[in-house]
Each structure stands twice: as C-alpha cells, then as structure tokens.
Design an enzyme around this catalytic site. Structure first.
Site, PDB file in Angstrom:
ATOM      1  N   ASP A 255    -108.705  46.050 -18.356  1.00  0.00           N
ATOM      2  CA  ASP A 255    -109.383  44.871 -17.810  1.00  0.00           C
ATOM      3  C   ASP A 255    -109.797  44.003 -19.004  1.00  0.00           C
ATOM      4  OD1 ASP A 255    -110.943  43.098 -16.141  1.00  0.00           O
ATOM      5  OD2 ASP A 255    -111.227  44.748 -14.732  1.00  0.00           O
TER       6      ASP A 255
ATOM      7  N   ASP B 141    -108.879  60.863 -16.820  1.00  0.00           N
ATOM      8  CA  ASP B 141    -107.663  60.032 -16.950  1.00  0.00           C
ATOM      9  C   ASP B 141    -107.739  58.857 -15.981  1.00  0.00           C
ATOM     10  OD1 ASP B 141    -105.018  59.154 -17.311  1.00  0.00           O
ATOM     11  OD2 ASP B 141    -104.165  60.735 -16.051  1.00  0.00           O
TER      12      ASP B 141
ATOM     13  N   ARG C 165     -97.789  70.245 -11.713  1.00  0.00           N
ATOM     14  CA  ARG C 165     -97.139  71.106 -10.727  1.00  0.00           C
ATOM     15  C   ARG C 165     -96.603  72.443 -11.236  1.00  0.00           C
ATOM     16  NH1 ARG C 165     -94.060  65.945  -8.671  1.00  0.00           N
ATOM     17  NH2 ARG C 165     -94.541  65.478 -10.852  1.00  0.00           N
TER      18      ARG C 165
ATOM     19  N   LYS D 188    -107.699  68.035 -16.398  1.00  0.00           N
ATOM     20  CA  LYS D 188    -107.596  66.585 -16.294  1.00  0.00           C
ATOM     21  C   LYS D 188    -108.004  66.146 -14.898  1.00  0.00           C
ATOM     22  CE  LYS D 188    -103.547  64.139 -15.856  1.00  0.00           C
ATOM     23  NZ  LYS D 188    -103.659  63.027 -14.910  1.00  0.00           N
TER      24      LYS D 188
ATOM     25  N   THR E 259     -94.375  56.735 -18.502  1.00  0.00           N
ATOM     26  CA  THR E 259     -93.047  57.381 -18.514  1.00  0.00           C
ATOM     27  C   THR E 259     -92.225  57.007 -17.287  1.00  0.00           C
ATOM     28  OG1 THR E 259     -94.183  59.352 -17.707  1.00  0.00           O
ATOM     29  CG2 THR E 259     -93.539  59.356 -20.010  1.00  0.00           C
TER      30      THR E 259
ATOM     31  N   LYS F 138    -107.384  55.507 -17.094  1.00  0.00           N
ATOM     32  CA  LYS F 138    -106.492  54.438 -17.602  1.00  0.00           C
ATOM     33  C   LYS F 138    -107.089  53.043 -17.424  1.00  0.00           C
ATOM     34  CE  LYS F 138    -102.147  56.974 -16.741  1.00  0.00           C
ATOM     35  NZ  LYS F 138    -102.526  58.093 -15.852  1.00  0.00           N
TER      36      LYS F 138
HETATM   37  O1  C5P Z   1     -97.049  67.647 -11.980  1.00  0.00           O
HETATM   38  P1  C5P Z   1     -96.754  67.074 -13.348  1.00  0.00           P
HETATM   39  O2  C5P Z   1     -96.718  68.130 -14.449  1.00  0.00           O
HETATM   40  O3  C5P Z   1     -95.550  66.181 -13.352  1.00  0.00           O
HETATM   41  O4  C5P Z   1     -98.057  66.168 -13.650  1.00  0.00           O
HETATM   42  C1  C5P Z   1     -98.143  65.357 -14.799  1.00  0.00           C
HETATM   43  C2  C5P Z   1     -99.470  64.682 -14.841  1.00  0.00           C
HETATM   44  O5  C5P Z   1     -99.478  63.775 -15.932  1.00  0.00           O
HETATM   45  C3  C5P Z   1     -99.817  63.865 -13.608  1.00  0.00           C
HETATM   46  O6  C5P Z   1    -101.240  63.921 -13.444  1.00  0.00           O
HETATM   47  C4  C5P Z   1     -99.382  62.462 -13.978  1.00  0.00           C
HETATM   48  O7  C5P Z   1    -100.124  61.475 -13.328  1.00  0.00           O
HETATM   49  C5  C5P Z   1     -99.685  62.445 -15.463  1.00  0.00           C
HETATM   50  N1  C5P Z   1     -98.914  61.468 -16.244  1.00  0.00           N
HETATM   51  C6  C5P Z   1     -97.527  61.482 -16.311  1.00  0.00           C
HETATM   52  N2  C5P Z   1     -96.866  60.542 -17.071  1.00  0.00           N
HETATM   53  C7  C5P Z   1     -97.554  59.610 -17.742  1.00  0.00           C
HETATM   54  C8  C5P Z   1     -98.946  59.600 -17.688  1.00  0.00           C
HETATM   55  C9  C5P Z   1     -99.598  60.547 -16.908  1.00  0.00           C
HETATM   56  O8  C5P Z   1     -96.883  62.330 -15.719  1.00  0.00           O
HETATM   57  N3  C5P Z   1     -96.913  58.753 -18.500  1.00  0.00           N
END
Ligand code: C5P
Length: 234
Positions: A66, A61, A213, A34, A121, A63
């Site tokens: 507009d 990604d 992460r 991603k 989220t 998003k």
């Molecule tokens: O590090 P982690 O596993 O928390 O990363 C989650 C990824 O998913 C990040 O790139 C974050 O921006 C993305 N994301 C998220 N929640 C959302 C939409 C996207 O955590 N609702």
C-alpha cells in the site's frame, strides 16, 4: 535465526489449526508455523496470540502492499504481535519497504525479520511482460527487486528455491531466502510449478523452506515434517 522448516498452516479456522498442531505436542522441536491470509482473516490476532502462547515461532504472511504511510502504520500494529517474521511486496518500492521497516521497529530497537515478496511464483514471464508491462527476464526482475529490498534494509526475500542462488549472488550470502514450492521426490506437485526437494533447497542456499500440503495433507503429518527437517536442517 538458524535454518528451519516453516509449516504453512493454510486452514480456514482456529479450531482446524489447533487440532492439526496438537499432533505435534509430543515433539521436542516446536514447528515454525506460517499464518497466511486465509487463517488470519478467519481467526485474527487471537490465533497469532494462541500459537505464540504455545511456543511456536511464527511467520505472519500478510504480504503488505500500500502507500508507505499506511504500510508503516499497519506494521506498527503487527510489531506488537511479537511474531518472528512478516512480509511486504517488493513491488511497493524501496520507499514503502523502508517505511515498513520503520513501522515494524519497536522503541527498544527490536523487530521481527522483514522479508519481501519478489515476483509471485504464480506469475509467468509472459504475464509479467504482457500484463504488468515489466520487460526483460523474470530472473532479472527478481534480482533487482531483491537488491531493492536489501537497499531498503530488509532481511531477505520470498522466492522459488530455484531462484535462491541468484538472490544470494545479487545480495550476498547473509541475505535470507524463504522458499515455498517444496515437494518430496516421491510426492505430487499439486499446483506448484517450480519445485524442488528439501535437500536440494538446502544445497541451493535456502534459509527457510515453507511447506504446506506435503505436511498438512500427509497421512502422517508429523512423520512428513520430521522428514523435511531431516532433509533440510540435517
Ligand atoms: O501446499 P504448498 O506447499 O504448495 O504451500 C506453499 C505455501 O507457500 C502456501 O501457503 C502458499 O500460499 C505459499 N507461497 C507460495 N508461493 C509464493 C509465495 C507463497 O506457494 N510465491
């Protein structure tokens, strides 16, 4: 497209991203990756082209949100990148989502998957009610936004894995759910609130999990990714 683990390459440069992905060079399965706003704004279309050249599937990604005409034209540009998945905010309305789909579809009828973000989220029920002035429960809002996306012809939504079941119920089993908020049972939650494990995400019905992460910050990212694949894809 079959169930897969998508690694969130949340890095601030092309160099850091490529050095990270070099670790996976010996793997027979290529990680699905991603590219989010941070990396795209830093490294632009060149990083998309390089990851494509290396054979990765790509979820871009960005998003988009507009007016319909602007989103349609932007999607026309993105359609030439030949990525596998792109997204918009469902809050832009059905008209905007339909325009996005139109812009994304190439002359030969092919296009990447188009996914809608429902409620982020990070948005709480209280903020949705008090600040966005959207009444009712957040789950009702997510189900309605998902139905709007389905009616506009989109392929699925980004949502918490804990919401995948309600989305499938509202829009059907074939409507895709792409779910961040994934943690191993024995790892830190970081700033994520509504989390679950790769194995549980599969049981609830996620089609793709987005994992940052737990893989990118692991001592052994390749082992962490393999563990995600084993738990989620099987
Ligand atoms: O590090 P982690 O596993 O928390 O990363 C989650 C990824 O998913 C990040 O790139 C974050 O921006 C993305 N994301 C998220 N929640 C959302 C939409 C996207 O955590 N609702």
């Amino acid at each position: 497209m079959e169930r897969d683990v998508i690694i969130a390459c949340d890095f601030s440069s092309a160099e850091a991203t490529l050095a990270f992905l070099d670790k996976f060079a010996g793997e027979s399965r290529k990680p699905f990756v991603k590219i989010g706003m941070e990396l795209y704004y830093a490294a632009g279309p060149a990083i998309v082209a390089e990851l494509k050249r290396r054979g990765h599937k790509i979820f871009l990604d960005l998003k988009l949100h507009d007016i319909p005409n602007t989103v349609k034209k932007a999607m026309r540009v993105l359609s030439a990148f030949d990525v596998d998945m792109v997204n918009v905010h469902a809050a832009g309305t059905k008209e905007m989502m339909a325009a996005a789909l139109e812009g994304l579809t190439r002359e030969d009828g092919t296009r990447p998957l188009l996914i809608a973000v429902t409620q982020l989220t990070s948005t709480s029920q209280q903020a949705m009610n008090d600040q966005l002035l959207i009444g009712g429960s957040i789950n009702d809002c997510i189900a309605r936004y998902a139905m709007n996306a389905a009616e506009a012809g989109l392929d699925g939504v980004v949502c918490s894995p804990l919401e995948a079941g309600l989305v499938k119920k509202a829009c059907g089993e074939n409507f895709l759910t792409v779910t961040p908020g994934i943690r191993f049972a024995d790892s830190a939650a970081d700033d994520q609130k509504r989390i679950t494990t790769p194995e549980r995400a599969r049981e609830i019905g996620s089609d793709f999990i987005v994992v940052g992460r737990p893989i990118t910050a692991a001592d052994d990212p390749v082992a962490a990714w393999r563990r995600c694949v084993a738990e989620f894809v099987g």
